[in-house]
Structure formats: C-alpha cells, structure tokens
Design a protein around this motif. Structure first.
Motif, mmCIF file in Angstrom:
data_model
loop_
_atom_site.group_PDB
_atom_site.id
_atom_site.type_symbol
_atom_site.label_atom_id
_atom_site.label_comp_id
_atom_site.label_asym_id
_atom_site.label_seq_id
_atom_site.Cartn_x
_atom_site.Cartn_y
_atom_site.Cartn_z
ATOM 1 N N ILE A 228 0.805 -1.291 -0.245
ATOM 2 C CA ILE A 228 -0.107 -0.076 0.046
ATOM 3 C C ILE A 228 0.792 1.220 -0.070
ATOM 4 C CG2 ILE A 228 -1.743 1.294 1.107
ATOM 5 C CD1 ILE A 228 -2.352 -1.591 2.595
ATOM 6 N N PHE A 229 0.542 2.208 -0.971
ATOM 7 C CA PHE A 229 1.292 3.521 -0.951
ATOM 8 C C PHE A 229 0.280 4.455 -0.728
ATOM 9 C CE2 PHE A 229 3.783 0.337 -3.460
ATOM 10 C CZ PHE A 229 5.234 0.749 -3.057
ATOM 11 N N VAL A 230 0.683 5.273 0.382
ATOM 12 C CA VAL A 230 -0.328 6.238 0.833
ATOM 13 C C VAL A 230 0.505 7.775 0.999
ATOM 14 C CG1 VAL A 230 -1.519 4.676 2.082
ATOM 15 C CG2 VAL A 230 0.606 5.938 2.979
ATOM 16 N N GLY A 231 -0.352 8.615 0.845
ATOM 17 C CA GLY A 231 0.332 9.951 0.832
ATOM 18 C C GLY A 231 -0.834 10.931 0.404
ATOM 19 N N GLY A 232 -0.406 12.240 0.458
ATOM 20 C CA GLY A 232 -1.279 13.304 -0.219
ATOM 21 C C GLY A 232 -1.307 13.336 -1.479
ATOM 22 N N ASN A 233 -1.825 14.168 -2.048
ATOM 23 C CA ASN A 233 -2.202 14.690 -3.620
ATOM 24 C C ASN A 233 -0.577 15.071 -4.057
ATOM 25 O OD1 ASN A 233 -4.732 13.995 -3.788
ATOM 26 N ND2 ASN A 233 -5.273 15.973 -3.038
ATOM 27 N N ASN A 234 -0.350 14.650 -5.435
ATOM 28 C CA ASN A 234 0.713 15.012 -6.030
ATOM 29 C C ASN A 234 2.133 14.672 -5.580
ATOM 30 O OD1 ASN A 234 1.634 16.609 -8.277
ATOM 31 N ND2 ASN A 234 2.251 18.178 -7.281
ATOM 32 N N LEU A 235 1.836 13.581 -4.885
ATOM 33 C CA LEU A 235 3.237 13.042 -4.194
ATOM 34 C C LEU A 235 3.929 11.854 -4.804
ATOM 35 C CD1 LEU A 235 2.720 13.686 -0.270
ATOM 36 C CD2 LEU A 235 4.284 15.080 -1.876
ATOM 37 N N GLY A 236 3.355 11.425 -5.984
ATOM 38 C CA GLY A 236 3.801 10.368 -6.856
ATOM 39 C C GLY A 236 3.316 8.954 -6.668
ATOM 40 N N LYS A 237 2.032 8.866 -5.801
ATOM 41 C CA LYS A 237 1.437 7.693 -5.501
ATOM 42 C C LYS A 237 1.340 6.852 -6.950
ATOM 43 C CE LYS A 237 -2.304 8.861 -3.366
ATOM 44 N NZ LYS A 237 -2.021 10.342 -3.437
ATOM 45 N N THR A 238 0.670 7.440 -7.716
ATOM 46 C CA THR A 238 0.436 7.274 -9.215
ATOM 47 C C THR A 238 1.586 6.596 -9.962
ATOM 48 O OG1 THR A 238 -1.773 8.312 -9.241
ATOM 49 C CG2 THR A 238 -0.733 7.314 -11.543
ATOM 50 N N SER A 239 2.734 7.464 -9.860
ATOM 51 C CA SER A 239 3.756 7.244 -10.518
ATOM 52 C C SER A 239 4.649 5.907 -9.872
ATOM 53 C CB SER A 239 4.821 8.406 -10.286
ATOM 54 O OG SER A 239 4.302 9.428 -11.074
ATOM 55 N N ILE A 240 4.621 5.743 -8.520
ATOM 56 C CA ILE A 240 5.346 4.548 -8.008
ATOM 57 C C ILE A 240 4.519 3.120 -8.707
ATOM 58 C CG2 ILE A 240 4.083 4.346 -5.840
ATOM 59 C CD1 ILE A 240 7.797 4.230 -6.034
ATOM 60 N N LEU A 241 3.198 3.189 -8.890
ATOM 61 C CA LEU A 241 2.544 2.248 -9.147
ATOM 62 C C LEU A 241 3.014 1.865 -10.881
ATOM 63 C CD1 LEU A 241 -0.882 2.423 -7.915
ATOM 64 C CD2 LEU A 241 0.922 1.240 -6.688
ATOM 65 N N ARG B 116 2.317 -4.674 3.231
ATOM 66 C CA ARG B 116 3.526 -3.724 3.599
ATOM 67 C C ARG B 116 2.814 -2.513 3.316
ATOM 68 N NH1 ARG B 116 4.960 -7.848 5.651
ATOM 69 N NH2 ARG B 116 6.700 -8.828 5.301
ATOM 70 N N ALA B 117 3.185 -1.244 4.016
ATOM 71 C CA ALA B 117 2.642 -0.064 3.483
ATOM 72 C C ALA B 117 3.868 0.962 3.552
ATOM 73 C CB ALA B 117 1.558 0.433 4.665
#
Length: 708
Positions: free
Chosen positions: A402-415, A675-676
C-alpha cells in the motif's frame, strides 16, 4: 404384386417390429421374420407404437371412439404362418389392439363394437418383393401425407441403395424426391452414424436430425470437421469430437470442500439447428470457440469473436456505401430536418477517420512471460528516475503493498514503475500509460509522446529471485530511415538475468509510428486500473478470462452479498455491434447497462475481474477506495487479499484514505502479508518511508495514526 381384400380377427394381426418408425430409437433391434410373432416381440412393438400413456396414438383413440373405425386408408398385410404381418397401418392396428383390451375389460370404447375387432378389413399382399414393399412405404411416408421422422426417411433411402442395389436416380424416380434431398439425407445419416459410434452416441434422438443436417448443409462447418462427400465421413477427429460434445450433455466430477466427489451434469451447448448457423460465423476463431466451451454460451462467444466484429464492420461499410449512393440519387427530396440528420451522421463518420496518419495505435496482445512459474514476485525496486521520482528504493515488498500520501506526491507514479518494469521492453506498456495520462480514450498523436517525454526512465528491481532493469530514453536515431516528418525515437532496453531485450519506436508527424524489436517478453502478466481510466477492451478480456477460470460467479456473489442483493447476473451482451455489460435485477423488469449503477459497483466489478486477469503476475490499483463506501472497505480489502492469494497476484495499490488503511488491518486477513509505504516531500524531493503490516496495526490501534 397380387393382392386381395380379406377380413381377419384383430388377434391374428401381428405388428411389424422392423417398422422404420423404430429405427432411430436406441433400444431398437432388428428382428428376423421367423421371430416377429413372438409374444415378447409383439408386446415390445406395441409399447413402441403406443408410447408412454398412449401418447403416440391419442389422436387415433379419440377418432375411433368418437367416429368408429373408418375404413378409409388401406391396411396392408402379408401372410406369415397362421398370422398376418402388418405392412402398412401399424399405428391403426396397435390402437385397435389397445381398445380391444379395453373392450374385453368392460371399459367404454365409444362407438366401437365387437364386430370392429372380429372383422378388420385388410388388403393381403401376396408374394410381394421386399423392394416393392419398401417403395410402397416410402411413397406413403416420404412423399405422402403421413410423414416419418426425417432420420427414418433417410434410413429407408439408404437401405434401398445399400441393401437393394438401387441407384440414386432409381430411388428418386420411385419415391418422387429430388437428388439434392436424397444426397443430403444420406450425408446426414452418415454423420449421425459417426455420432452414434462416439462416446455420446446413446444420447441420439430423432429431433437432433436437423442439427446434423444443418452441419452438413453449412460450408464452414463441413470444412471445420473436414467432411468428405466422396466417402461421407468427417476426417478431423478432434473437431468432430468437439462438435459432438457441444450437442450432448456431459458430466464433470467436482470435489467439494470436504473432498467428496460430486457429479455435475452440463446441458448441451447446442439444442437447436439454428445455433449451428450462429456458430458457423465464428467457427474459425479459436478464441471464441474456447470461450464458448468454457462459458457454455454461444451468445458470449459471438460477442467476443473478432471474426464476427470484422464481418459486421465489412457489412456495415457495404450497406453504408450503397445507401449513401441512394440518398445522393434522390437528394432533391431532402428537407431541413434531413440536413440536420446528415450532419449528425457525418460527425460520427469523422470520428472513425484518424485526424492524422501519425496516430499511435496500441497493441494490447499479451506477450510471453520470461518466467514459467512465479513464486516471489517483486521483492524490491529502485527508481533511479521516473517523472518526479528520483533515487527511491522500495524494499521488503510483500503480497499486498500500500502506498499512501497526499495529492501530487507520486502515488500513481510509483505504481506505474512496477507496471513498466514488469513489462520489460514492451513499449506498448509505456504507450498505454501515456495514453491514459493524457486522458485519451482512443488512439492519440505521436506528437504527444514526443512533447511529453521529458526525461529518461530508469528502473531496477528484483523479481522472482532475478535481477531486472528497464531503461527508456528519447533520442534521434542513427539508423538510415526516411526523415520526412520524423520527430524522435523512443528506445527501450529491458534486462532480466543475462537476457537483454531491446525495442524502439520511431515517431513521425505524417505517418504511423514504426515499432522495431527482435524479441519482446514480459516478466509476468500485469494490469493497471484507475478510477480515472477505463479500458473497455481490457475489461472484455478480463471478463472472458474470469469465466474461463470459473471465478466470475464469485465476483457476482460478492456484489450480491455486499452491494446489491437484487442483482441476479451480469452478462456481456452485443448491442448493435457494441459489447456491453448488462445487469439483470429482481427489482427491474428489463436488463440495464452496468454504467447505470453506482461508480462503486462498477469499480468493484472492474478490480475483481482484473485481479484474475493478473494471475501469476501483478496488479496496480490506483486510488483503490475511490467511489467505494467506507462501510464496504473491510470486506472489499479482504476480498482483494483472498483473490490475490488464490491466483498468485502481487498487489500494488495507492490511497490517501485512512479508512482504507484501517480496513486492511481490521479485516484481520494475513496482516503479516501487508506492507505500507508513506510518500512525503522532504526538501523538495519525494521520499518513501516503509511501515510493515504489524507495525502499522499497532500505530493505528494505539494512537490513531493518520498516514495521510
């Protein structure tokens, strides 16, 4: 053929056990002439003719008891010892025998009297040649009004040719039938004989004749089973066996949860001759045929068949061409409303034509996987550079990440990094991400790729115990190519162990991109899903795969239990050439498109299907909780984990919702497999902090830690 009129008692008349009405019955056995009068043979023959509860002669019983026995049609017999064998009129004599038994019991037989049974008017055929008798029956029951079943008609024709050395023309002349009908019947009968000799042969019934006849009459089906008119045999044993399985019931042995065997009966796929014509349209499409066998549905296979789609397109274009010419010829009759309709049609046609020849068309065909088996998936990844991500190492990866965080911090990019690395040098994976990044829902222009490829992509990782890497860059090729309209080249280099896989794509302003590679492979199957992207073609394939994996019912069951108990089924239906998911509900009379339901149901449906499509691979789920009500999150997250375990899928997902994190912990399903990772910005750079499943649970339970 000498004959004379006689009268005899009903008890002296014996029924013909070799009557052609019986020859299509599985229990029929030929009887020699000297045995026809045997009481057991006669009782069996009587039962054949009467049928269960006299169902075969109810019309005659009603007629005889109401009107009496009318001597209209001849009853022909021939003398056999002390008795007379009925050649013509077996149904009428069988009915009289039944009514005579009723009469002797004292039951009401209507207008019949004892004299009707004691003196039956007959025509005795003396010294008749067998061939003459067969032709006489044929005239009565093939060319005449009282028709036999088609299979019995064909059997008589076959006997005249095979057993009595009649030529085709002689049989046609004698029975008054055409050569076409004769030959079609012989070929159909021959195919039926092959069926009777197969494992399914005991299932043959007379009504199935038209199914076999349609196979023989359909060129595509004849070709598929490699039918030969010369020896009247199908020579493709494999396809013939498959065809026979489609028109027959089959039994499967299933193992229940307690390990007990249970026999499950599957109904035939084909039950009507018309369905042969439908199957013939996609019989040469192996993918559609396989889907039909898995789903036991002709309609499902029809809707997925590429052959059907191409044929419908060609037919549509042909019709369009003809009708446009008609409209042009009579254009003087056009009115103002007509002009408006033409403009709307023109707008649709414009959307069929690419705005430029430099359109990027993505090939979504699945490539072969490097690994034959996958045990460990990704254990870590190092992002040297991808968009705004730099020097980020993600370690200790598990089944669900699980990848968490606010907007525009690269969550989509890491996926996207996991998705791209899993696909090695398949440039189509990169193009696919760019397409949805740019919110294109159809093909898009090469200029978009050229303009928006701003920096190199470099990824490393460990997958299934092997070191792997991917490097993509934009360059100007040194190859000797046509440079007119040339923009740039995207080069890709994927490595796994000692294998290096290279590919490139040249981008132009005035023509389609040129893709080059010597070999392309992927680490494993992979899918990417986001609430902001909708890939119809991918979902169709995922649906077909879920049906094949016998998982689709689990998806529907989850939706019924957790979202809408009124939903009965969700089916792929072809509507005016477009395949759509349609929902049947106990609350609504008609089926409705799934898009009429809430975004949450659609999201659950899509993720569930893509999970199975990612079997032995990875799935990247962006904003997993989007549109899903928080009350459903615990059950849905558990469903994701169970499906991942069942189909060996490694899950990468993003969220900015604390409730979603809570749900994964509170569902209490293998928390040690979770894992988070928290993404944050430190000194202008994106950082990734690892939090293991157990630690995450303690933080949430003790201090209500908000990971957003």
């Amino acid at each position: 053929m000498p004959s004379k009129r006689i009268t005899r008692h009903i008890d002296r008349l014996i029924l013909d056990p070799n009557n052609y009405r019986f020859k299509d019955r599985p229990e029929y056995r030929p009887v020699e002439l000297e045995n026809v009068a045997d009481p057991r043979v006669q009782q069996r023959t009587l039962n054949f003719i009467l049928g269960k509860n006299n169902s075969n002669v109810k019309d005659l019983i009603s007629s005889f008891t109401t009107n009496g026995f009318l001597d209209i049609d001849q009853i022909q017999v021939t003398e056999v010892g002390e008795n007379f064998l009925v050649l013509e009129g077996n149904r009428r004599i069988a009915t009289l025998k039944y009514l005579y038994d009723e009469f002797k019991k004292g039951n009401d037989v209507g207008r019949l009297s004892e004299s009707d049974f004691k003196s039956v008017n007959l025509v005795s055929i003396e010294d008749e040649e067998p061939i003459q008798h067969l032709i006489s029956m044929g005239l009565h029951h093939i060319s005449g009004k009282k028709r036999w079943n088609a299979v019995n008609e064909s059997q008589l024709v076959s006997d005249l040719i095979s057993n009595h050395n009649k030529t085709e023309q002689e049989v046609c002349d004698a029975l008054g039938i055409s050569t076409v009908k004769l030959r079609r019947g012989l070929r159909t009968l021959s195919l039926i004989q092959q069926y009777k000799q197969s494992d399914y042969g005991d299932q043959f019934e007379s009504p199935m004749y038209t199914i076999f006849e349609t196979v023989i009459s359909t060129p595509e089906m004849r070709s598929w089973i490699e039918w030969s008119n010369e020896d009247m045999t199908a020579h493709n044993a494999v396809n013939l066996e498959r065809l026979f399985s489609w028109i027959s019931q089959s039994e499967d042995i299933e193992i229940d949860e307690d390990g007990n065997e249970r026999i499950s009966t599957k109904e035939a796929i084909i039950s009507q001759y018309r369905q042969i014509k439908e199957i013939a349209k996609f019989i040469n499409d192996p993918r559609a045929i396989e889907l039909m066998e898995e789903s036991r549905s002709i309609a499902e296979a029809y809707s997925y068949s590429d052959v059907i789609g191409e044929n419908r397109l060609r037919n549509a274009l042909d019709t369009l061409r003809k009708e446009v010419q008609v409209a042009f010829n009579f254009s003087e009759h056009l009115t103002e409303p007509d002009y408006g309709e033409i403009q709307r049609l023109k707008d649709k046609l414009d959307r069929l034509i690419p705005s430029s020849k430099a359109i990027v068309a993505i090939n979504d065909k699945r490539l072969a996987s490097y690994f034959t088996t996958v045990d460990n998936h990704f254990s870590e990844i190092f992002v040297h550079s991808y968009r705004k991500l730099r020097k980020i190492r993600v370690k200790n990866l598990s089944k669900v990440n699980i990848f968490v965080g606010g907007n525009n911090l690269g969550k989509t990019s890491i996926l996207e990094c996991f998705y791209l690395l899993s696909q090695l040098n398949d440039i189509n994976a990169f193009l696919d991400l760019e397409k949805y990044r740019g919110k294109f829902y159809s093909d898009f222009h090469s200029k978009w790729i050229h303009k928006n490829f701003l920096s190199d992509i470099e990824l490393e990782g460990s997958f299934n115990g092997a070191e792997t890497s991917l490097f993509l860059s934009k360059t100007e090729t040194e190859e000797n190519i046509e440079k007119s309209g040339y923009l740039s080249t995207i080069e890709s280099e994927g490595k796994v162990n000692d294998l290096t896989l290279e590919s490139s794509i040249h981008l132009y302003t005035n023509k389609a991109p040129e893709l080059h590679f010597t070999k392309s492979q992927v680490l494993c199957p992979a899918t990417f899903t986001s609430p902001f992207r909708y890939n119809t073609e991918l979902l169709k394939k995922a649906h077909a795969n879920a049906v094949k994996e016998k998982y689709f019912d689990q998806v529907i069951e989850f939706i019924q239990v957790n979202l809408d108990p009124s939903i009965e089924k969700i089916e792929m239906i072809s509507d005016e050439g477009e395949s759509r998911f349609m929902v049947s509900s106990s609350r609504i009379n008609e089926v409705v498109d799934i898009t009429k339901y809430g975004e949450g149901l659609q999201r659950v449906f899509e993720i569930a299907l893509l999970m199975v499509y990612s079997k032995d691979g990875v799935i990247c789920i962006d904003e997993v909780d989007s549109a899903i009500h928080k009350s459903l999150l615990i059950e849905f997250t558990k469903f994701i984990q169970q499906t991942a375990e069942q189909f060996n899928v490694q899950v990468f997902l993003s969220t900015h919702s604390k409730e979603c994190i809570d749900a994964f912990v509170k569902n209490d399903y293998h928390n040690d497999f979770i894992r988070a990772y928290a993404l944050s910005e430190v000194d202008g750079e994106i950082a990734c902090k690892y939090i293991e499943g157990g630690r995450l649970e303690k933080l949430i339970d003790s201090i209500n830690f908000d990971i957003r």
